[in-house]
Design a protein around this motif. Structure first.
Motif, PDB file in Angstrom:
ATOM      1  N   LYS A 133       0.938  -1.277  -0.108  1.00  0.00           N
ATOM      2  CA  LYS A 133      -0.055  -0.123   0.090  1.00  0.00           C
ATOM      3  C   LYS A 133       1.045   1.208  -0.067  1.00  0.00           C
TER       4      LYS A 133
ATOM      5  N   GLU B  82      -3.644   8.799   3.693  1.00  0.00           N
ATOM      6  CA  GLU B  82      -4.774   8.067   3.030  1.00  0.00           C
ATOM      7  C   GLU B  82      -4.557   6.578   3.336  1.00  0.00           C
ATOM      8  N   ARG B  83      -3.391   5.935   2.865  1.00  0.00           N
ATOM      9  CA  ARG B  83      -3.066   4.632   2.855  1.00  0.00           C
ATOM     10  C   ARG B  83      -2.859   4.123   4.097  1.00  0.00           C
TER      11      ARG B  83
ATOM     12  N   ASP C 104      -4.698   4.860   6.658  1.00  0.00           N
ATOM     13  CA  ASP C 104      -5.987   4.603   7.316  1.00  0.00           C
ATOM     14  C   ASP C 104      -6.606   3.380   6.628  1.00  0.00           C
ATOM     15  N   GLU C 105      -6.397   3.301   5.253  1.00  0.00           N
ATOM     16  CA  GLU C 105      -6.929   1.823   4.512  1.00  0.00           C
ATOM     17  C   GLU C 105      -6.132   0.820   5.266  1.00  0.00           C
TER      18      GLU C 105
ATOM     19  N   VAL D 149      -8.028   0.053   8.576  1.00  0.00           N
ATOM     20  CA  VAL D 149      -9.160  -0.566   8.382  1.00  0.00           C
ATOM     21  C   VAL D 149      -9.224  -1.931   8.046  1.00  0.00           C
ATOM     22  N   ARG D 150      -8.269  -2.239   6.978  1.00  0.00           N
ATOM     23  CA  ARG D 150      -8.031  -3.512   6.301  1.00  0.00           C
ATOM     24  C   ARG D 150      -7.734  -4.499   7.369  1.00  0.00           C
TER      25      ARG D 150
END
Length: 628
Positions: A521, A541-542, A544-545, A548-549
């Motif tokens: 990512k 942004e990455r 946060d991704e 979440v994942r």
């Protein structure tokens, strides 16, 4: 190694025969009831499930050897020399970027597994494009691990080798070292490679001292040397004395006793000897002694333990089978009381159902508590990430942050996964013991002094459908194909559960998978970004991704695991009740005929003796084996 594994297969085949005989006797015991009770259908059986689990675990038995150490220590060269074929890239630059699992295959090939869940099958010659630091720096491709199959006799009986990434610079902190030691602990044998002279650095020495202080009996310490130093007796003696003294001191500080062996090896010459089929040079390289001791360990410890575990499970199942025979005989001894006894059992079974449901709910509440703790551990690296990103002033800073953050995520997720696995395993063990005691209490009133119920944890970690598949495989008596399922907690989830692995395997949420996800990512976060503010925004942004994942995957695995436990407990409770009621149905059907009662009583006595003989037969296989 091949000779040891051939002998192991012979003894395992003997256990399969003993297990098959047990399954046949058990089915005959149940068939006799079907004959006596016309039109009855045999239901699920608690004992059949236990036997199916034993068969599956025996079929999937293999031996895992991990190779560990810092970068540029000759790990890949040593691994290749041990099996006599180049399966890991060997260069002067750091090579291995992701774990490489090497197992047997008739046709060479490889499967590359990615953080997004996809798999790509590639030729062996192209594996280096996914595994090496040169072609995949910082694991930007998001590779979680690579499975490589080669037609090497050394591996044909289920042995698997793991070439691991080096513990380089920032990765070699205390937390990362702890994770690596845990990986060592789940291998059947771990080889820790270090390079000397000129000397062993502080980081590497600290790692070696920690290995010894943990008393990991499965670990072989290998001092790899350059040829000119290896063949200089004085230099070799000085190096080994220095290393040995430090390691012995570390062992004594930790209160450990016993032999500490360091193997001097010239991995370069060992590989050259293998490549040129030079037996004398192979023996001179020192690798021959290492390999022989490794074989002896697998024979005397790992192989024997696999067989002993299977025998103990068979003996427990035989004890439960004798308990059913004893219950049948007890009921036939006084058939006039069977209706009153059954009425009492009906009440106890109904009560048992509500008690077990309450026990499952209570125990799984602990899982939710552990889940909350693990989430905190899992997300620890993300807490200060926004502040750290805000201080980045160049694209180079962004790249450095990405590498460091990937390592932190990898370490945190691995620690979190193991923490949850430990907690969940404790819950399953407690629940299993509770279930055993409750089942025992129901039948003790019918027939006192029964052998104790002993169930397996594995049966609480799989779903009813998976258990049914095990029974079908057992009935076919066909050995299933061995898989190279991930070992050491590097990944987990449904695949590991389906493979009936350990609890740690089934529940470790991410491990290196998390690191691969972060690397994948973050590596593309700054592509096309010329301004630092844009790069920082993309990076956040990455991040946060990834958070979440990770939490989503973890929650899904926890939910899946708890659901499997609920289903397995319910299935076992129903199977127990069905087994018990089968005995009532049989005695009720023949209670009016004294002659048939007497015949069935004689048969029950013979079956009791037969089940005891099944346990003795299985034990004799191991007692007479080459490992005894």
């Amino acid at each position: 190694m091949a000779e040891f594994l051939d002998a192991f297969d012979v003894e395992r085949d003997g256990l399969f025969e003993a297990l098959g005989h047990f399954e046949t006797v058990w089915e005959r015991f149940r068939e006799r009831q079907r004959i006596a009770v016309e039109g009855s259908e045999l239901s699920d059986s608690l004992i059949s499930t236990e036997l199916a689990l034993v068969r599956s675990e025996l079929e999937r038995a293999n031996f895992t050897i991990g190779v560990f150490g810092l970068i540029k220590r000759g790990k890949s060269t040593l691994l290749n020399s041990l099996i006599g074929r180049e399966v890991s890239s060997m260069h002067v630059t750091p090579e291995t970027a992701v774990p490489v699992y090497v197992s047997y295959a008739e046709t060479p090939g490889a499967a590359v597994h990615f953080a997004d869940g996809s798999t790509k099958h590639v030729a062996v010659e192209t594996v280096k494009h996914f595994t090496s630091q040169k072609h995949n720096p910082g694991n930007q491709l998001g590779v979680t691990y690579v499975e490589q199959g080669v037609p090497v006799p050394f591996l044909r009986n289920g042995t698997r080798l793991i070439d691991t990434p080096g513990l380089d610079d920032a990765a070699a902190d205390d937390v990362y070292t702890e994770r690596t030691l845990q990986e060592l602990d789940v291998c059947d044998a771990g080889i820790v490679v270090f390079l000397s002279p000129p000397t062993v650095g502080a980081t590497e020495m600290g790692f070696l001292e920690e290995v010894v202080s943990r008393d990991l009996k499965k670990t072989f310490l290998v001092c790899n040397m350059y040829p000119q130093h290896f063949h200089d007796k004085q230099t070799r003696r000085d190096v080994l004395n220095y290393i040995g003294k430090r390691i012995v001191e570390a062992s004594q500080r930790a209160g450990q006793t016993g032999e500490v062996r360091v193997y001097p090896v010239c991995a370069y010459e060992a590989w050259q000897a293998r490549d040129q089929d030079d037996v004398d040079a192979w023996k001179r390289s020192g690798a021959d002694r290492l390999l022989r001791d490794l074989e002896a360990f697998l024979a005397d410890v790992a192989g024997k333990q696999v067989l002993l575990d299977a025998v103990e499970r068979i003996e427990k199942a035989a004890a439960m089978a004798r308990a059913e025979v004893q219950i049948r005989r007890q009921l036939m001894a006084d058939p006039d009381k069977i209706e009153s006894v059954r009425a009492d059992v009906d009440y106890r079974i109904r009560l048992l159902e509500s008690e077990i449901r309450a026990a499952v709910d209570l125990n799984l509440e602990t899982v939710d508590q552990v889940r909350a703790q693990v989430r905190t551990m899992l997300l620890a690296p993300f807490k200060n990430a926004p502040d750290a990103v805000a201080q980045l002033s160049s694209i180079e800073d962004v790249e450095a942050f990405s590498q460091n953050f990937r390592r932190k995520v990898e370490v945190a997720s691995e620690e979190a996964g193991r923490h949850f696995a430990t907690g969940f395993d404790a819950v399953v063990s407690t629940l299993r013991k509770d279930l055993e005691e409750r089942l025992q209490s129901v039948v003790t009133d019918i027939s006192p002094n029964l052998p104790p119920f002993k169930l397996s944890n594995a049966g609480l970690l799989v779903t009813p459908d998976q258990l049914q598949a095990l029974r079908m495989n057992a009935r076919k008596a066909k050995q299933t194909e061995r898989t190279s399922a991930i070992a050491g907690g590097l990944s987990g989830g449904a695949a590991a559960v389906a493979a009936f692995g350990t609890t740690a395997l089934a529940l470790s949420p991410l491990g290196l998978l998390a690191g691969a996800l972060a690397g994948w990512k973050l590596s593309s976060a700054v592509i096309g970004k010329r301004r630092i503010d844009q790069a920082r925004a993309a990076l956040l942004e990455r991040v946060d991704e990834i958070a979440v994942r990770l939490t989503r995957d973890f929650d899904q695995q926890v939910d899946s695991s708890t659901l499997a436990v609920r289903g397995a407990v319910e299935r076992r409770h129903r199977a127990f009740a069905a087994d018990l009621y089968e005995q009532f149905d049989l005695v009720s059907a023949i209670a009016h005929d004294p002659q048939v009662l007497a015949q069935q009583a004689r048969e029950a006595e013979r079956f009791g003796q037969a089940f005891e003989a099944c346990a003795v037969r299985a034990r004799r296989v191991v007692d007479q084996s080459v490992y005894a």
